[in-house]
Motif scaffolding. Structure first.
Motif, PDB file in Angstrom:
ATOM      1  N   UNK A   1       5.716   7.802   4.517  1.00  0.00           N
ATOM      2  CA  UNK A   1       4.435   8.532   4.385  1.00  0.00           C
ATOM      3  C   UNK A   1       3.352   8.040   4.892  1.00  0.00           C
ATOM      4  N   UNK A   2       3.135   6.520   5.292  1.00  0.00           N
ATOM      5  CA  UNK A   2       2.179   6.201   5.859  1.00  0.00           C
ATOM      6  C   UNK A   2       1.922   6.515   7.499  1.00  0.00           C
ATOM      7  N   UNK A   3       3.037   6.571   8.116  1.00  0.00           N
ATOM      8  CA  UNK A   3       3.147   7.131   9.538  1.00  0.00           C
ATOM      9  C   UNK A   3       2.780   8.618   9.431  1.00  0.00           C
ATOM     10  N   UNK A   4       3.219   9.282   8.200  1.00  0.00           N
ATOM     11  CA  UNK A   4       2.739  10.748   8.077  1.00  0.00           C
ATOM     12  C   UNK A   4       1.281  10.999   8.045  1.00  0.00           C
ATOM     13  N   UNK A   5       0.703  10.009   7.369  1.00  0.00           N
ATOM     14  CA  UNK A   5      -0.802  10.050   7.339  1.00  0.00           C
ATOM     15  C   UNK A   5      -1.490   9.622   8.352  1.00  0.00           C
TER      16      UNK A   5
ATOM     17  N   UNK B   1       0.854  -1.197   0.079  1.00  0.00           N
ATOM     18  CA  UNK B   1      -0.035  -0.052  -0.027  1.00  0.00           C
ATOM     19  C   UNK B   1       0.727   1.149  -0.257  1.00  0.00           C
ATOM     20  N   UNK B   2       2.210   1.075  -0.538  1.00  0.00           N
ATOM     21  CA  UNK B   2       2.958   2.431  -0.578  1.00  0.00           C
ATOM     22  C   UNK B   2       2.134   3.350  -1.677  1.00  0.00           C
ATOM     23  N   UNK B   3       2.202   4.675  -1.265  1.00  0.00           N
ATOM     24  CA  UNK B   3       1.563   5.748  -2.017  1.00  0.00           C
ATOM     25  C   UNK B   3       2.205   6.279  -3.144  1.00  0.00           C
ATOM     26  N   UNK B   4       1.568   6.262  -4.545  1.00  0.00           N
ATOM     27  CA  UNK B   4       2.127   6.667  -5.864  1.00  0.00           C
ATOM     28  C   UNK B   4       1.790   8.242  -5.935  1.00  0.00           C
TER      29      UNK B   4
END
Length: 249
Positions: A105-109, A25-28
């Motif tokens: 970025x997941x932790x950022x969200x 689920x890495x963000x594109x």
């Protein structure tokens, strides 16, 4: 399937799913770009009372999908910050439901959500030091506000992953659930949120997020809402309250 953001609304709760299972689920770039307008749409929906952000399958989000970045690192970071700020500004309660990795970025969200519930096998990491990236000031301040300066420095300086129990102790996570228990608890807790006063929640979110100039506004909203009278009457009568305030008046 192509990487995307899935979403739906059930019984007043909007669920946004980060869906890129081939890359945990890495963000594109497209996913970063799609999040702010999606949040705007959900915020404008009067049927949405709360929002849950989660990942597809057994993980939350492994960060940014570097292999898809066709922009400069600076532009990629700008996209991430825009998405983070849009999530932080969402006017209704938000909850990150975390399984597996919640990194970069997941932790950022997740940190931009109001609350974070995690399964016991979840792992958290703030990893810019592994890539030589300067973490955004907004995200750094938000992290410090959650865990304090010492833990924020530990996470940022080292990029090390921490488990759910340590995340709970430091304030990064609000609840840790046993394996298989997260979805049920999130459904239960969002039901609690929906039973409470929207007025209280909206004012509390603004105040907690640093708005210091809105006391008069919210006092006027409270006087005209009837929520306080209803809450007191319901308490005295031993029944659930029927709060009526909405942001649209």
């Amino acid at each position: 399937m192509e990487p995307e953001l899935l979403h739906g609304v059930t019984d007043g709760v909007a669920t946004v799913v980060l869906h890129h299972p081939a890359k945990r689920n890495a963000m594109t770039v497209a996913m970063w770009e799609a999040l702010p307008p999606l949040l705007d749409t959900l915020a404008a929906d009067p049927g949405v009372r709360a929002l849950v952000l989660t990942g597809a399958g057994g993980t939350f989000c492994a960060g940014a999908d570097i292999s898809t970045l066709r922009v400069s690192p600076e532009d990629a970071q700008t996209l991430a910050v825009r998405a983070e700020e849009a999530l932080a500004a969402f006017p209704k309660p938000t909850l990150a439901a975390v399984k597996g990795h919640c990194v970069g970025g997941g932790a950022q969200l997740a940190a931009a959500c109001d609350l974070r519930f995690a399964e016991e096998d979840a792992l958290f990491g703030v990893t810019p030091a592994k890539l030589g990236i300067v973490y955004p000031s907004s995200a750094t301040r938000r992290l410090v506000s959650l865990v304090g300066p010492a833990t924020a420095k530990y996470l940022l300086y080292s990029g090390e992953l921490v488990d759910a129990e340590r995340a709970l102790r430091t304030g990064l996570v609000d609840e840790v659930l046993p394996a298989g228990g997260l979805d049920e608890r999130v459904a239960e807790f969002t039901g609690v949120l929906l039973s409470r006063s929207r007025l209280t929640q909206a004012a509390a979110k603004e105040f907690a997020n640093g708005r210091t100039d809105r006391d008069a506004h919210w006092a006027a909203q409270a006087r005209g809402s009837g929520d306080t009278a209803e809450g007191v009457a319901a308490f005295l009568e031993g029944r659930p309250p029927r709060f009526s305030w909405t942001a649209s008046g």
